[in-house]
Design a protein around this motif. Structure first.
Motif, PDB file in Angstrom:
ATOM      1  N   ILE A 170       0.837  -1.207   0.000  1.00  0.00           N
ATOM      2  CA  ILE A 170       0.000   0.000   0.000  1.00  0.00           C
ATOM      3  C   ILE A 170       0.864   1.246   0.000  1.00  0.00           C
ATOM      4  CG2 ILE A 170      -1.642   1.343   1.367  1.00  0.00           C
ATOM      5  CD1 ILE A 170      -2.892  -1.274   2.277  1.00  0.00           C
ATOM      6  N   MET A 171       1.908   1.251   0.821  1.00  0.00           N
ATOM      7  CA  MET A 171       2.794   2.403   0.906  1.00  0.00           C
ATOM      8  C   MET A 171       3.502   2.641  -0.430  1.00  0.00           C
ATOM      9  SD  MET A 171       2.589   3.915   3.783  1.00  0.00           S
ATOM     10  CE  MET A 171       4.116   4.835   3.941  1.00  0.00           C
ATOM     11  N   GLU A 172       3.767   1.579  -1.189  1.00  0.00           N
ATOM     12  CA  GLU A 172       4.425   1.735  -2.473  1.00  0.00           C
ATOM     13  C   GLU A 172       3.476   2.306  -3.514  1.00  0.00           C
ATOM     14  OE1 GLU A 172       5.928  -2.065  -3.369  1.00  0.00           O
ATOM     15  OE2 GLU A 172       7.515  -2.025  -1.865  1.00  0.00           O
ATOM     16  N   GLU A 173       2.196   1.902  -3.466  1.00  0.00           N
ATOM     17  CA  GLU A 173       1.233   2.322  -4.477  1.00  0.00           C
ATOM     18  C   GLU A 173       0.745   3.751  -4.254  1.00  0.00           C
ATOM     19  OE1 GLU A 173      -1.870  -0.474  -4.343  1.00  0.00           O
ATOM     20  OE2 GLU A 173      -0.689  -2.139  -5.122  1.00  0.00           O
ATOM     21  N   GLY A 174       0.499   4.125  -3.030  1.00  0.00           N
ATOM     22  CA  GLY A 174      -0.034   5.455  -2.767  1.00  0.00           C
ATOM     23  C   GLY A 174      -0.057   5.735  -1.289  1.00  0.00           C
ATOM     24  N   SER A 175      -0.371   6.980  -0.959  1.00  0.00           N
ATOM     25  CA  SER A 175      -0.332   7.352   0.449  1.00  0.00           C
ATOM     26  C   SER A 175      -1.282   8.504   0.728  1.00  0.00           C
ATOM     27  CB  SER A 175       1.090   7.768   0.840  1.00  0.00           C
ATOM     28  OG  SER A 175       1.113   8.259   2.161  1.00  0.00           O
ATOM     29  N   ARG A 176      -2.041   8.368   1.805  1.00  0.00           N
ATOM     30  CA  ARG A 176      -2.779   9.515   2.313  1.00  0.00           C
ATOM     31  C   ARG A 176      -1.796  10.381   3.081  1.00  0.00           C
ATOM     32  NH1 ARG A 176      -7.900   7.612   5.589  1.00  0.00           N
ATOM     33  NH2 ARG A 176      -6.558   5.883   6.140  1.00  0.00           N
ATOM     34  N   GLY A 177      -1.979  11.672   3.046  1.00  0.00           N
ATOM     35  CA  GLY A 177      -1.088  12.530   3.807  1.00  0.00           C
ATOM     36  C   GLY A 177      -0.808  13.839   3.124  1.00  0.00           C
ATOM     37  N   LEU A 178       0.490  14.220   3.081  1.00  0.00           N
ATOM     38  CA  LEU A 178       0.871  15.542   2.614  1.00  0.00           C
ATOM     39  C   LEU A 178       1.875  15.461   1.482  1.00  0.00           C
ATOM     40  CD1 LEU A 178       1.592  17.130   6.113  1.00  0.00           C
ATOM     41  CD2 LEU A 178      -0.601  17.013   4.931  1.00  0.00           C
TER      42      LEU A 178
END
Length: 282
Positions: A170-178
């Motif tokens: 999940i961290m490789e594909e995309g990320s919620r945040g800033l």
């Protein structure tokens, strides 16, 4: 002093009490209205606070004068003094009311001062946690720090106890945040982009220098690097994009916000070509 003169003097003292009573009645009513303006939620101009304090002092002076005259009449001019119990009771009530209102005002001001001090201390503490200033505006920097704190809390809640493979994917594909962004180019072009900028509710943009914009994209859902680049392109415009250097900094971890980050951003922008967009993972 002849008897009639003594009596006239006593009567003049009585009239002074009556005049002070009428003045008190009006002053206390005005005082009450001013005091009701002071609440923890509402900002109060300093001239209102000054007026409240001056009016309270005036009320206390009149009460002191009335008390002194009453004592004089009850003593030396007792035989000419006709008490007015109803008026005397109202005068005492004026004193209690003014004192209670003033105490509440001062307590509220003390609360507001304490809250402002706590906010300032919190802001300073947060600033100490980030060793660089992405925004020059204090309000923008505080917003950035607040969103970082929320990101930290979100990351802490979402991280599985043993950090499994699913989480890494999940961290490789995309990320919620800033995502921080810097846009560099000619002054006139930077002016145009800044003036017509249309950002989403939680995004921020700032004129960092004459030829550079700094900004912040806040993502409420997972987005990929490609989606972020497309967002920036739509924000700038395709024609203008060819004349600019655009740098994206995806904040994946607070550890990436190192002390020399601003210097790294500066060097990266210097090495980039016009029309180039580059993404750094932090």
């Amino acid at each position: 002093m002849p008897k009639d003169q003594v009596q006239r003097y006593a009567e003049s003292l009585e009239r002074t009490i009556q005049q002070n009573y009428y003045s008190l009645k009006e002053s206390v009513e005005n005082f009450r209205e001013l005091c009701f303006l002071v609440t923890p939620e509402r900002g109060v101009p300093q001239d209102i606070i000054i007026e409240i304090r001056q009016l309270y002092k005036e009320i206390q002076n009149r009460l002191t004068e009335i008390k002194a005259i009453q004592q004089l009449l009850q003593g030396k001019y007792r035989q000419y003094y006709h008490r007015n119990p109803l008026r005397d009771r109202e005068i005492i009530e004026f004193g209690f009311l003014a004192k209670n209102l003033y105490s509440k005002v001062e307590y509220t001001l003390m609360q507001k001062q304490a809250m402002a001090k706590r906010r300032e201390e919190t802001s300073k503490a947060e600033s100490r946690g980030i060793p660089f200033q992405w925004f020059r505006s204090r309000d923008h920097q505080v917003l950035f720090l607040r969103n970082l704190r929320l990101l930290k809390e979100l990351t802490h809640e979402e991280t599985p106890p043993e950090g499994g493979q699913e989480r890494r994917e999940i961290m490789e594909e995309g990320s919620r945040g800033l995502t921080l962004f810097a846009i560099q180019g000619e002054t006139n072009l930077i002016n145009d982009i800044y003036l017509r900028a249309r950002l989403r509710e939680y995004d921020v943009i700032e004129r960092f220098s004459k030829d550079e914009l700094h900004g912040l994209f806040t993502h409420l859902k997972e987005v990929s690097s490609q989606e972020e680049e497309e967002l920036l392109r739509r924000f700038i415009g395709e024609e203008e994009f060819k004349k600019l250097k655009c740098l994206l900094l995806r904040v994946r971890s607070l550890k990436g916000l190192k002390e020399d980050l601003m210097e790294e951003v500066k060097l990266t922008l210097e090495r980039m070509a016009r029309g180039e967009i580059k993404t750094l993972l932090l």
